[in-house]
Design an enzyme around this catalytic site. Structure first.
Site, PDB file in Angstrom:
ATOM      1  N   HIS A  11       0.976  -1.163   0.471  1.00 57.37           N
ATOM      2  CA  HIS A  11       0.443   0.322   0.138  1.00 57.37           C
ATOM      3  C   HIS A  11       0.659   1.381   0.146  1.00 57.37           C
ATOM      4  O   HIS A  11       0.095   2.206   0.229  1.00 57.37           O
ATOM      5  CB  HIS A  11      -1.139  -0.141   1.336  1.00 57.37           C
ATOM      6  CG  HIS A  11      -2.281  -0.963   1.264  1.00 57.37           C
ATOM      7  ND1 HIS A  11      -2.898  -0.019   0.088  1.00 57.37           N
ATOM      8  CD2 HIS A  11      -2.602  -2.160   1.647  1.00 57.37           C
ATOM      9  CE1 HIS A  11      -3.735  -1.287  -0.197  1.00 57.37           C
ATOM     10  NE2 HIS A  11      -3.863  -2.059   1.173  1.00 57.37           N
TER      11      HIS A  11
ATOM     12  N   HIS B 149      -6.611  -3.889 -11.414  1.00 54.47           N
ATOM     13  CA  HIS B 149      -7.747  -3.873  -9.522  1.00 54.47           C
ATOM     14  C   HIS B 149      -8.725  -3.530  -9.546  1.00 54.47           C
ATOM     15  O   HIS B 149      -9.439  -3.381 -10.686  1.00 54.47           O
ATOM     16  CB  HIS B 149      -7.170  -2.325  -9.067  1.00 54.47           C
ATOM     17  CG  HIS B 149      -7.620  -2.049  -7.987  1.00 54.47           C
ATOM     18  ND1 HIS B 149      -7.814  -0.944  -8.283  1.00 54.47           N
ATOM     19  CD2 HIS B 149      -7.000  -2.428  -6.650  1.00 54.47           C
ATOM     20  CE1 HIS B 149      -8.633  -0.758  -6.587  1.00 54.47           C
ATOM     21  NE2 HIS B 149      -7.353  -1.519  -5.375  1.00 54.47           N
TER      22      HIS B 149
END
Length: 394
Positions: free
Chosen positions: A197, A297
């Site tokens: 992340h 994604h």
């Protein structure tokens, strides 16, 4: 061709001309798009940009002005006008709005012709799509239970956080629990991708990647924030683990420097953020020229995921698809909530069969969407703070 001219776009009132462009903010955090032509044909798309639904919804004001009356068949012309004619271009808000419109137009066209969108993209190169799901949990026992649940759903691969709270510089012992969590999942027989992340500063990212190497995760995602191109290039030269990123990139031009630098192995464009099917198939083709895989994604809703599957079925360098099956975001709605044919997303032996229905292949419960949009809660990204009180990446 008849009709008034709006700039360089022909508009009129023929049967395939766009009559309506509607948007619906619905739980948990999604923005659905409905396009209808004068002959009653309908297509659905998804312009979800988590935490920024109002901004994307506002961007549709100019899209309506420009495209009401445009021919819905001319998907590429609509895309080019939407992207280029506003002068200011790119970025998450404008590209998410364009993504939802683009998806809806592909859905509408496939339905009009009675074929899946993958047929319009050149036909299928695979008949099943490998998939993975997210698992949460900070402790090894928590991720172990989450992994068992995903196995029961039919998944053979998952993705998990690398670590929750690491400062800019700490001793390598802070990674012990992260390694135990990964090993716990692999012990269940699952492949596992590890998502950083962009939370770690470069010195810590280098150490964690080195520590993970003996465990051979499926990939490491966003080892650093994607704005640090030069640092990601450095890290790519230090590891044999596949590096994945791209959910915060919004066009082929954003992906270009990573491909040219040979810094990534898997790109992850989001079909609701990166210009829809039209742009993401171009991004995928560009990546193929660099021998880079594509793993879109998608922690989003049914149209976004269906669009990803259309791309997956027709794209040679596709590798694996993310899907958020069973994630409710604490509001009682999930991926399947707005669908009347949820079985098309059934997972068997780690794969989903190519969607065969017309358009994007999902049937939307329009009445439910309209009802849910009447009182949709406002969703905002949570703010994470470390033990020292400073803001952390989400």
């Amino acid at each position: 061709m008849t009709g008034a001219r709006f700039g360089d776009l022909d508009v009129g009132a023929g049967p395939t001309r766009i009559a309506k462009i509607e948007t619906f903010r619905v739980p948990p955090r999604w923005l659905f798009v409905r396009v209808e032509t004068h002959d009653g044909a309908v297509g659905w798309g998804e312009a979800s940009l988590e935490g920024h639904a109002e901004a994307v919804d506002g961007a549709f004001a100019s899209l309506r002005e420009r495209f009401i009356g445009a021919d819905a068949n001319n998907i590429e012309d609509v895309w080019q006008v939407a992207y280029r004619a506003g002068f200011y271009r790119g970025g998450p808000v404008l590209m998410s709005a364009l993504s939802g419109l683009d998806q809806a137009l592909w859905d509408l066209k496939g339905r009009r012709l009675g074929v899946p969108v993958w047929q319009l993209l050149g036909g299928q190169v695979r008949d099943r799509v490998p998939v993975y799901a997210w698992i949460g949990g900070d402790r090894p026992d928590e991720v172990g239970e989450a992994a068992k649940a995903r196995l029961a759903q039919g998944f053979k691969a998952v993705k998990m956080n690398a670590t929750s709270d690491v400062c800019r510089l700490e001793g390598a012992q802070v990674f012990a629990e992260a390694l135990e969590r990964v090993q716990t999942v692999k012990d269940q027989g699952l492949d596992v991708g590890v998502d950083f992340h962009g939370r770690l500063h470069k010195p810590m990212a280098k150490q964690l990647i080195a520590a993970l190497e003996p465990l051979n995760p499926l990939f490491i995602e966003e080892p650093l924030l994607s704005e640090h191109v030069e640092a990601i290039v450095q890290i790519s030269k230090l590891t044999h683990l596949p590096i994945a990123l791209g959910e915060r990139l919004y066009s082929r031009w954003d992906f270009k420097p990573f491909l040219e630098a040979a810094a990534v192995d898997i790109i992850q464009p989001d079909l609701s953020h990166a210009g829809g099917l039209s742009e993401c198939r171009r991004i995928a083709a560009m990546a193929e020229a660099y021998d880079v895989g594509v793993a879109p994604h998608c922690p989003l809703g049914p149209m976004a995921l269906a669009a990803c599957f259309q791309l997956a079925v027709s794209t040679p360098n596709f590798v694996i698809q993310e899907m958020s099956l069973g994630i409710h975001y604490n509001v009682g709605h999930d991926l399947l909530s707005y669908m009347t044919n949820p079985e098309v997303f059934d997972v068997t032996d780690g794969m989903v069969a190519a969607l065969q229905g017309p358009g994007l292949g999902v049937e939307i419960d329009e009445a439910m969407v309209r009802e849910a949009a009447k009182d949709a809660p406002t969703w905002r990204n949570p703010v994470w703070r470390g033990q020292d009180g400073s803001v952390r990446e989400w």
